[in-house]
Design a protein around this motif. Structure first.
Motif, PDB file in Angstrom:
ATOM      1  N   GLY A   1      31.919  18.701  52.158  1.00  0.00           N
ATOM      2  CA  GLY A   1      32.887  18.922  53.226  1.00  0.00           C
ATOM      3  C   GLY A   1      34.117  18.048  53.096  1.00  0.00           C
ATOM      4  O   GLY A   1      35.248  18.496  53.326  1.00  0.00           O
ATOM      5  N   THR A   2      33.904  16.795  52.711  1.00  0.00           N
ATOM      6  CA  THR A   2      35.025  15.858  52.571  1.00  0.00           C
ATOM      7  C   THR A   2      35.982  16.303  51.472  1.00  0.00           C
ATOM      8  O   THR A   2      37.205  16.307  51.655  1.00  0.00           O
ATOM      9  CB  THR A   2      34.504  14.447  52.261  1.00  0.00           C
ATOM     10  OG1 THR A   2      33.599  14.030  53.296  1.00  0.00           O
ATOM     11  CG2 THR A   2      35.652  13.454  52.182  1.00  0.00           C
TER      12      THR A   2
ATOM     13  N   TYR B   1      28.025  21.320  55.520  1.00  0.00           N
ATOM     14  CA  TYR B   1      29.170  20.418  55.427  1.00  0.00           C
ATOM     15  C   TYR B   1      30.419  21.140  54.917  1.00  0.00           C
ATOM     16  O   TYR B   1      31.543  20.786  55.303  1.00  0.00           O
ATOM     17  CB  TYR B   1      28.842  19.229  54.527  1.00  0.00           C
ATOM     18  CG  TYR B   1      27.948  18.209  55.183  1.00  0.00           C
ATOM     19  CD1 TYR B   1      28.380  17.489  56.296  1.00  0.00           C
ATOM     20  CD2 TYR B   1      26.670  17.965  54.713  1.00  0.00           C
ATOM     21  CE1 TYR B   1      27.567  16.557  56.904  1.00  0.00           C
ATOM     22  CE2 TYR B   1      25.844  17.027  55.314  1.00  0.00           C
ATOM     23  CZ  TYR B   1      26.302  16.339  56.408  1.00  0.00           C
ATOM     24  OH  TYR B   1      25.487  15.400  57.024  1.00  0.00           O
TER      25      TYR B   1
ATOM     26  N   VAL C   1      35.527  14.626  59.048  1.00  0.00           N
ATOM     27  CA  VAL C   1      34.375  15.078  58.265  1.00  0.00           C
ATOM     28  C   VAL C   1      33.532  13.881  57.835  1.00  0.00           C
ATOM     29  O   VAL C   1      32.299  13.908  57.907  1.00  0.00           O
ATOM     30  CB  VAL C   1      34.827  15.876  57.037  1.00  0.00           C
ATOM     31  CG1 VAL C   1      33.617  16.295  56.196  1.00  0.00           C
ATOM     32  CG2 VAL C   1      35.615  17.100  57.447  1.00  0.00           C
TER      33      VAL C   1
ATOM     34  N   SER D   1      24.669  21.268  51.978  1.00  0.00           N
ATOM     35  CA  SER D   1      26.060  21.279  51.506  1.00  0.00           C
ATOM     36  C   SER D   1      26.844  22.422  52.135  1.00  0.00           C
ATOM     37  O   SER D   1      28.042  22.294  52.414  1.00  0.00           O
ATOM     38  CB  SER D   1      26.115  21.404  49.978  1.00  0.00           C
ATOM     39  OG  SER D   1      25.648  20.241  49.352  1.00  0.00           O
TER      40      SER D   1
ATOM     41  N   SER E   1      29.738  13.183  58.880  1.00  0.00           N
ATOM     42  CA  SER E   1      28.770  13.055  57.798  1.00  0.00           C
ATOM     43  C   SER E   1      27.974  11.768  57.924  1.00  0.00           C
ATOM     44  O   SER E   1      26.741  11.761  57.788  1.00  0.00           O
ATOM     45  CB  SER E   1      29.481  13.093  56.447  1.00  0.00           C
ATOM     46  OG  SER E   1      30.208  14.283  56.283  1.00  0.00           O
TER      47      SER E   1
ATOM     48  N   SER F   1      27.017  15.626  51.882  1.00  0.00           N
ATOM     49  CA  SER F   1      28.146  15.500  52.805  1.00  0.00           C
ATOM     50  C   SER F   1      29.482  15.432  52.077  1.00  0.00           C
ATOM     51  O   SER F   1      30.528  15.733  52.650  1.00  0.00           O
ATOM     52  CB  SER F   1      27.978  14.250  53.679  1.00  0.00           C
ATOM     53  OG  SER F   1      28.086  13.064  52.904  1.00  0.00           O
TER      54      SER F   1
END
Length: 258
Positions: A82-83, A162, A175, A159, A179, A79
């Motif tokens: 994405g962050t 994300y 995000v 991944s 997540s 996750s």
């Protein structure tokens, strides 16, 4: 010759971006916690907290919880992709990258390459903690490598999901919220920590439909039998399907935005 040189430069750019993202993880306490602190903390906490109640003792519970924490760990580590992408978009880092003489795809590809190394670190942290607590696999070391590869490929495929979310979400906070919610649902509504048979019937249906249940089952069977079951092959095909769907989506979205 020019094409070959371009490919070499692209690979070098991707490796540089991957190194940059790894450094960012190491110097950011929040990101470091996802891949290093969290798996150690959850393995110790859940093992000693639930071991006696569920399996009669910590050593009897470790064969159950080690694969469960392993999958929870890769969900959390995956996750972060994405962050980090969304944070780079919000801070304008990607705009700066566009002004540099590097391959256009390097920032995105570098992030996904770094995720592989992040996943390996998180998995090793989980398995090492379980070993220190008393977990002893009954299979040869080669099969441990096999489950690590399956876990890495599963985490890497996630991944891409994300990464796509990070590209379309409105903020990094969104995000992170998505997540956390998906990580909790996918890990707790599965066979990660308790037998599915102990759940109420509606939750049993959900847990049996949960893809993570089948990943955990595949890993447990490998650790128990020292052989790759049909479940493991299904998991690998499912992971490949995720990559084939979300990798093009993420790249297409990235190209449109950048």
């Amino acid at each position: 010759m020019q094409t070959k040189r371009t490919h070499v430069n692209t690979i070098q750019n991707i490796n540089t971006m991957a190194y940059r993202n790894l450094l960012k993880t190491l110097h950011n306490p929040d990101h470091l916690m996802d891949v290093l602190i969290q798996p150690i903390m959850f393995m110790i906490l859940f093992g000693y907290l639930f071991g006696g109640a569920i399996a009669g003792g910590i050593h009897a519970y470790l064969p159950i919880i080690v694969p469960g924490i392993l999958i929870q760990t890769i969900l959390s580590a995956a996750s972060g992709s994405g962050t980090q992408i969304k944070e780079d978009l919000e801070t304008g880092v990607f705009d700066r990258f566009k002004s540099l003489p590097i391959a256009h795809i390097a920032p995105l590809a570098g992030q996904l390459l770094a995720d592989i190394l992040r996943l390996i670190i998180a998995i090793i942290a989980s398995l090492t903690t379980g070993y220190i607590m008393g977990w002893r696999p009954n299979v040869a070391f080669g099969w441990i490598v096999v489950i690590i590869l399956i876990a890495v490929f599963t985490g890497w495929s996630i991944s891409w999901i994300y990464a796509f979310i990070g590209l379309i979400a409105k903020s990094a906070t969104m995000v992170e919220s998505i997540s956390l919610m998906t990580m909790l649902l996918l890990s707790f509504l599965s066979n990660a920590f308790v037998p599915i048979s102990t759940m109420p019937k509606p939750l049993q249906i959900i847990a049996n439909l949960n893809p993570m249940t089948h990943v955990i089952t595949a890993i447990r069977r490998i650790l128990a039998t020292g052989a790759i079951s049909n479940t493991a092959w299904i998991v690998l095909l499912f992971d490949l399907g995720i990559v084939l769907i979300f990798a093009p989506l993420a790249v297409w979205t990235y190209n449109r935005q950048n």
